[in-house]
Design a protein around this motif. Structure first.
Motif, mmCIF file in Angstrom:
data_model
loop_
_atom_site.group_PDB
_atom_site.id
_atom_site.type_symbol
_atom_site.label_atom_id
_atom_site.label_comp_id
_atom_site.label_asym_id
_atom_site.label_seq_id
_atom_site.Cartn_x
_atom_site.Cartn_y
_atom_site.Cartn_z
ATOM 1 N N ILE A 196 0.813 -1.009 0.014
ATOM 2 C CA ILE A 196 -0.045 -0.045 -0.104
ATOM 3 C C ILE A 196 0.904 1.205 0.122
ATOM 4 O O ILE A 196 1.907 1.417 0.957
ATOM 5 N N THR A 197 0.836 2.007 -0.960
ATOM 6 C CA THR A 197 1.383 3.550 -0.977
ATOM 7 C C THR A 197 0.527 4.405 -1.106
ATOM 8 O O THR A 197 -0.769 4.353 -1.673
ATOM 9 N N GLY A 198 1.093 5.639 -0.810
ATOM 10 C CA GLY A 198 0.163 7.067 -0.741
ATOM 11 C C GLY A 198 -0.953 6.837 0.265
ATOM 12 O O GLY A 198 -1.987 7.501 0.013
ATOM 13 N N VAL A 199 -0.624 6.234 1.390
ATOM 14 C CA VAL A 199 -1.961 6.188 2.419
ATOM 15 C C VAL A 199 -1.927 7.472 3.145
ATOM 16 O O VAL A 199 -0.997 8.164 3.517
ATOM 17 N N ARG A 200 -3.368 7.887 3.233
ATOM 18 C CA ARG A 200 -3.721 9.089 3.990
ATOM 19 C C ARG A 200 -4.332 8.767 5.436
ATOM 20 O O ARG A 200 -4.135 9.233 6.460
ATOM 21 N N ARG A 201 -5.126 7.700 5.413
ATOM 22 C CA ARG A 201 -5.938 7.243 6.547
ATOM 23 C C ARG A 201 -5.773 5.686 6.699
ATOM 24 O O ARG A 201 -5.744 4.922 5.573
ATOM 25 N N THR A 202 -5.863 5.081 8.189
ATOM 26 C CA THR A 202 -5.752 3.786 8.232
ATOM 27 C C THR A 202 -6.910 3.373 9.227
ATOM 28 O O THR A 202 -7.234 4.059 10.126
ATOM 29 N N VAL A 203 -7.791 2.587 9.075
ATOM 30 C CA VAL A 203 -8.853 1.988 9.871
ATOM 31 C C VAL A 203 -8.768 0.812 10.200
ATOM 32 O O VAL A 203 -8.557 -0.226 9.183
ATOM 33 N N TYR A 204 -8.694 0.482 11.380
ATOM 34 C CA TYR A 204 -8.646 -0.866 12.107
ATOM 35 C C TYR A 204 -10.158 -1.255 12.754
ATOM 36 O O TYR A 204 -10.738 -0.421 13.725
ATOM 37 N N VAL A 205 -10.673 -1.938 11.831
ATOM 38 C CA VAL A 205 -12.035 -2.597 12.445
ATOM 39 C C VAL A 205 -11.960 -3.622 13.480
ATOM 40 O O VAL A 205 -11.215 -4.699 13.102
ATOM 41 N N SER A 206 -12.379 -3.481 14.529
ATOM 42 C CA SER A 206 -12.310 -4.542 15.557
ATOM 43 C C SER A 206 -13.200 -5.582 15.159
ATOM 44 O O SER A 206 -14.009 -5.536 14.179
ATOM 45 N N GLY A 207 -13.065 -6.720 15.866
ATOM 46 C CA GLY A 207 -13.695 -8.124 15.688
ATOM 47 C C GLY A 207 -15.117 -7.790 15.716
ATOM 48 O O GLY A 207 -15.716 -7.294 16.554
ATOM 49 N N GLN A 208 -15.899 -7.865 14.393
ATOM 50 C CA GLN A 208 -17.311 -7.608 14.447
ATOM 51 C C GLN A 208 -17.897 -9.075 14.407
ATOM 52 O O GLN A 208 -17.550 -10.067 13.664
ATOM 53 N N VAL A 209 -19.038 -9.025 15.112
ATOM 54 C CA VAL A 209 -19.902 -10.697 15.319
ATOM 55 C C VAL A 209 -21.148 -10.432 14.882
ATOM 56 O O VAL A 209 -21.672 -9.317 14.608
ATOM 57 N N PRO A 210 -21.799 -11.329 14.607
ATOM 58 C CA PRO A 210 -23.392 -11.209 14.092
ATOM 59 C C PRO A 210 -24.349 -10.944 15.223
ATOM 60 O O PRO A 210 -25.430 -11.667 15.391
ATOM 61 N N TRP A 211 -24.075 -9.600 15.593
ATOM 62 C CA TRP A 211 -25.051 -8.983 16.393
ATOM 63 C C TRP A 211 -25.664 -7.901 15.609
ATOM 64 O O TRP A 211 -25.147 -7.344 14.836
ATOM 65 N N ALA A 212 -27.154 -7.942 15.663
ATOM 66 C CA ALA A 212 -27.892 -6.728 14.887
ATOM 67 C C ALA A 212 -28.139 -5.619 15.930
ATOM 68 O O ALA A 212 -28.348 -6.022 17.109
ATOM 69 N N GLY A 213 -27.725 -4.337 15.526
ATOM 70 C CA GLY A 213 -27.856 -3.429 16.397
ATOM 71 C C GLY A 213 -29.542 -3.051 17.008
ATOM 72 O O GLY A 213 -29.662 -2.722 18.040
#
Length: 128
Positions: free
Chosen positions: A24-41
């Motif tokens: 990956i080159t030229g990155v402006r932002r990085t998002v780390y997505v925490s472990g998502q589980v099968p829960w409906a909001g």
């Protein structure tokens, strides 16, 4: 920003819509997505079957990305935790539906999941 697939000819071909690595080159932002589980909001319950849980978990991952103004093309790395290897084919099929032609670096781990009702968990790294 560019995401380049790294698939050395000295390694077996990456089969199943993933790449051995990503540059990956030229990155402006990085998002780390925490472990998502099968829960409906809406009700906090998980659906009973794997396919429904998998689709809901991906929906949750994509919701986090959308909050940052990102989507599937921004995914650089995805890790999926499966409660049972019997789910691997359905997991692969649904992942390909969600990702389309996009092929991030990928890891799948068979393990216990925090709740015995959850059949999978997905975390991810996205960039733009």
């Amino acid at each position: 920003m560019t995401i380049e697939r790294l698939d050395p000819v000295t390694l077996p071909a990456a089969v199943g819509n993933y790449t051995h690595g990503t540059l990956i080159t030229g990155v402006r932002r990085t998002v780390y997505v925490s472990g998502q589980v099968p829960w409906a909001g809406d009700d906090g319950r998980e659906p009973p079957g794997f396919e429904e849980q998998c689709r809901l978990t991906w929906r949750n991952v994509l919701a986090v990305l959308a909050e940052a103004g990102m989507g599937v093309p921004n995914l650089a790395k995805v890790t999926t935790y499966l409660s049972d290897r019997r789910h691997r084919e359905a997991n692969s099929r649904i992942r390909q539906e969600v990702l389309g032609d996009h092929a991030p670096a990928l890891t799948i781990i068979i393990t216990d999941i925090y709740s015995e009702n959850w059949l999978l968990e997905i975390d991810a790294v996205a960039v733009d």
